[in-house]
Design an enzyme around this catalytic site. Structure first.
Site, PDB file in Angstrom:
ATOM      1  N   HIS A 187       0.809  -1.222   0.000  1.00 17.11           N
ATOM      2  CA  HIS A 187       0.000   0.000   0.000  1.00 17.11           C
ATOM      3  C   HIS A 187       0.837   1.265   0.000  1.00 17.11           C
ATOM      4  CE1 HIS A 187      -2.147   3.345   1.610  1.00 17.11           C
ATOM      5  NE2 HIS A 187      -1.341   3.325   2.643  1.00 17.11           N
ATOM      6  N   GLU A 427      -6.634 -10.573 -11.398  1.00 17.40           N
ATOM      7  CA  GLU A 427      -5.514 -10.503 -10.462  1.00 17.40           C
ATOM      8  C   GLU A 427      -5.347 -11.806  -9.680  1.00 17.40           C
ATOM      9  OE1 GLU A 427      -6.115  -7.165  -7.825  1.00 17.40           O
ATOM     10  OE2 GLU A 427      -8.241  -7.591  -7.593  1.00 17.40           O
ATOM     11  N   ASP A 451      -1.395  -8.009  -7.511  1.00 12.91           N
ATOM     12  CA  ASP A 451      -1.889  -9.250  -6.912  1.00 12.91           C
ATOM     13  C   ASP A 451      -1.636 -10.447  -7.808  1.00 12.91           C
ATOM     14  OD1 ASP A 451      -2.908  -8.748  -4.290  1.00 12.91           O
ATOM     15  OD2 ASP A 451      -4.357  -7.410  -5.233  1.00 12.91           O
ATOM     16  N   CYS A 498      -3.745  -2.197 -14.772  1.00 11.99           N
ATOM     17  CA  CYS A 498      -3.796  -1.104 -13.796  1.00 11.99           C
ATOM     18  C   CYS A 498      -2.873  -1.374 -12.603  1.00 11.99           C
ATOM     19  CB  CYS A 498      -5.220  -0.847 -13.334  1.00 11.99           C
ATOM     20  SG  CYS A 498      -5.914  -2.204 -12.399  1.00 11.99           S
TER      21      CYS A 498
END
Ligand code: PEP
Ligand code: MG
Length: 564
Positions: A187, A427, A451, A498
């Protein structure tokens, strides 16, 4: 000077004083105390300072405002015999130290409220946690505001940051970020890239005094504690070079990106808030390829309402006019925890209740978000996508949630768009492998390489011990991307990327060569990725991609791409 190397997580150079950040939820040590009366005194003093701060805050927001109302409820909690009264009882009856009593009572009361099947009471649980945390910080003598001690622009140093903490960094005060935990796709890295903040993660820093000068290079992962004048000069020169390169790409950032042989590639932005939208549009982004809506749920004590979401989505759609805005439904879980959305203890959170799994389990939350999106869709070109879809069942459940949201809007007589695109994130490897069966049910696939890499290579994206194995150029990852693009053909859904790989210039030729039509990247990367596309030829990219798919490992892929 001390030198360390971590993982370069967001490019750029930072040099400045260290601000050592202590995480929001402090660790406590349980102690029995000799003198409970003195401990109660400590608690009362902490209560008084939280009360003063809350009253000041309420006054600054103005009477009658939503904020003042929430703060008013928090002030009442401080007087509640079942909350602060109970904390006092625990100290007296069990000779418990104040921090343990605050921590226990907060956790028990919040968990009790949250377990009741009632939205209002669940939100009260979040209030209890909020006030409890403030009390705990106050008892421990920590600043009440997360960023209280941050007075000059600094390099922010921490073990790790909560999303709610990064979301509230005062504007202009972070020169760069440096964390002990994390990897290139955690993150904190995603946040730093989005903000254009240099960051190095996963670095073993020596104990550092606040204010010590830190220099870091977010590309190479170099970190210098108390650097020499010579090192500072080198870092400043590199900083200036990077500034010039960025400025030159920025000159062309509003023109479309076309390869030398005329293939048009859309370069869109990844955003996390309605305020990001204007910044992305000004940087030349051709729409939004990923709006991470979980960030709307942060920095608040109660879940965001349908109305508040509607306003945020309207702003984003309006900022992009004719360009497509792909909004991802809430992706909480894994390393993304959001206050007020309790998931419970999980041994493997990345394999647990995450993304669409969570929202399907909480239909009220899903319905509110989809209704807000469909209503806002009248403002621009909307695309809605679901995260963490593992197969057909998730996709069909998502589509029926959309149909149900449409029906509820019709029965409420509210205007909404029926003209929107539906997509899913690719993902999870299982979704990539059956992409040809999923394709007839979607308008687009958006590949989440963060991911996809994590789940394909079994590498926890937050664990720095294995961070060097998380290589999105690994041929296994490339083959899954190829599986997805080849499943769609010319007439089928379009495919975008993305994940952070979309913003990695080394990967651009492969992605284009495999048939990806849209690259959605961190806002500051939009001009550079557009420039990268302009320097390539699609035909050559196809050949390169085919060779890379046959490579044995990421290192071989890099060798094939050298000099391209
Ligand atoms: C991804 O997994 O690549 C992605 C874009 O989603 P997030 O990083 O938000 O999990
Ligand atoms: Mg993801």
């Amino acid at each position: 000077m001390i030198e360390r190397t971590g993982i370069g997580a967001s490019p750029g150079i930072a040099v400045g004083p260290a601000h050592l950040h202590v995480s929001q939820l402090p660790e406590i040590t349980r102690r029995r105390v000799e003198d409970p009366a003195a401990e109660v005194e400590r608690l009362l003093r902490a209560e008084a300072s939280v009360r003063t701060r809350l009253s000041d805050l309420a006054a600054s927001h103005g009477e009658g405002s939503d904020e003042a109302e929430v703060i008013g409820a928090h002030l009442l909690l401080l007087e509640d015999p079942e909350f602060t009264g109970e904390i006092r009882d625990r100290i007296e009856s069990e000779s418990l130290c104040a921090e343990a009593a605050v921590s226990d009572v907060t956790e028990e009361s919040a968990a009790m409220l949250e377990s009741l099947d009632d939205e209002y009471l669940a939100a009260r649980g979040a209030d209890v946690r909020d006030v409890g945390t403030q009390l705990l910080r106050s008892v421990l003598g920590l600043p009440l505001e997360t960023w209280d001690g941050l007075e000059v622009p600094s390099v922010l140093v921490a073990r790790d940051f909560f999303p709610s903490e990064t979301a509230t960094i005062p504007p202009g005060m972070a020169l760069g970020l440096c964390t002990e935990e994390g990897s290139a796709t955690s993150h904190i890295a995603v946040f730093a890239r989005g903000m254009g903040l240099p960051a190095v993660v996963g670095v073993d820093l020596p104990a550092t005094e606040p204010g010590t000068v830190i220099g870091l290079d977010g590309e190479t992962g170099e970190v210098y504690v108390d650097p020499t004048q010579g090192v500072i000069r080198t870092l400043r020169e590199r900083q200036e070079e990077q500034r010039r390169a960025r400025a030159s790409a920025a000159d062309r950032s509003h023109q479309p990106a076309m390869t030398e042989d005329g293939a048009r590639i859309e370069v869109a932005a990844n955003i996390g808030s309605d305020t990001d939208a204007a910044r992305a549009a000004a940087t030349g982004a051709e729409g939004v390829g990923l709006f991470r809506t979980e960030f709307l749920f942060l920095d608040r004590t109660r879940p965001i309402s349908e109305e508040e979401q509607y306003e945020a989505y309207r702003t984003v759609l309006a900022a992009f006019g004719d360009h497509l805005v792909a909004v991802r439904t809430l992706d909480v879980g894994g390393d993304k925890q959001v206050p007020g959305i309790e998931i419970g203890e999980e041994l493997n959170p990345f394999l647990g209740l995450r993304g669409i799994r969570l929202t399907l389990a909480r239909p009220d939350m899903m319905r509110a978000q989809l209704r807000a999106l469909l209503r806002a869709g009248t403002e621009g070109r909307l695309a809605i996508m679901a995260p963490m879809v593992s197969g057909m069942a998730d996709l069909l459940a998502f589509r029926s949630a959309l149909a149900e949201a449409e029906r509820s809007l019709i029965s409420d007589g509210l205007p909404f768009t029926e003209d929107y695109q539906v997509g899913i994130m690719i993902e999870i490897p299982s979704a990539a492998l059956i992409a040809s069966r999923l394709a007839p049910h979607v308008d687009f696939f958006s590949i989440g390489t963060n991911d996809l890499t994590q789940y394909t290579l079994a590498v926890d994206r937050t664990n720095r011990e294995v961070a060097d194995r998380a290589d999105h150029l690994d041929p296994a990852v490339l083959r899954l991307i190829g599986e997805t693009t080849s499943a769609t053909g010319e007439q089928g859904p379009w495919v975008g990327v993305c994940g952070e790989m979309g913003g990695d210039p080394v990967a651009t030729p492969i992605l284009i060569g495999l048939g990806v039509k849209e690259l959605s990247v961190a806002i500051p990367s939009v001009p550079t990725i557009k420039d990268r596309v302009r320097a390539l030829r699609l035909e050559e990219c196809r050949e390169l991609a085919a060779r890379c798919l046959q490579a044995a490992d990421g290192a071989e892929v890099r060798r094939i791409l050298e000099g391209v």
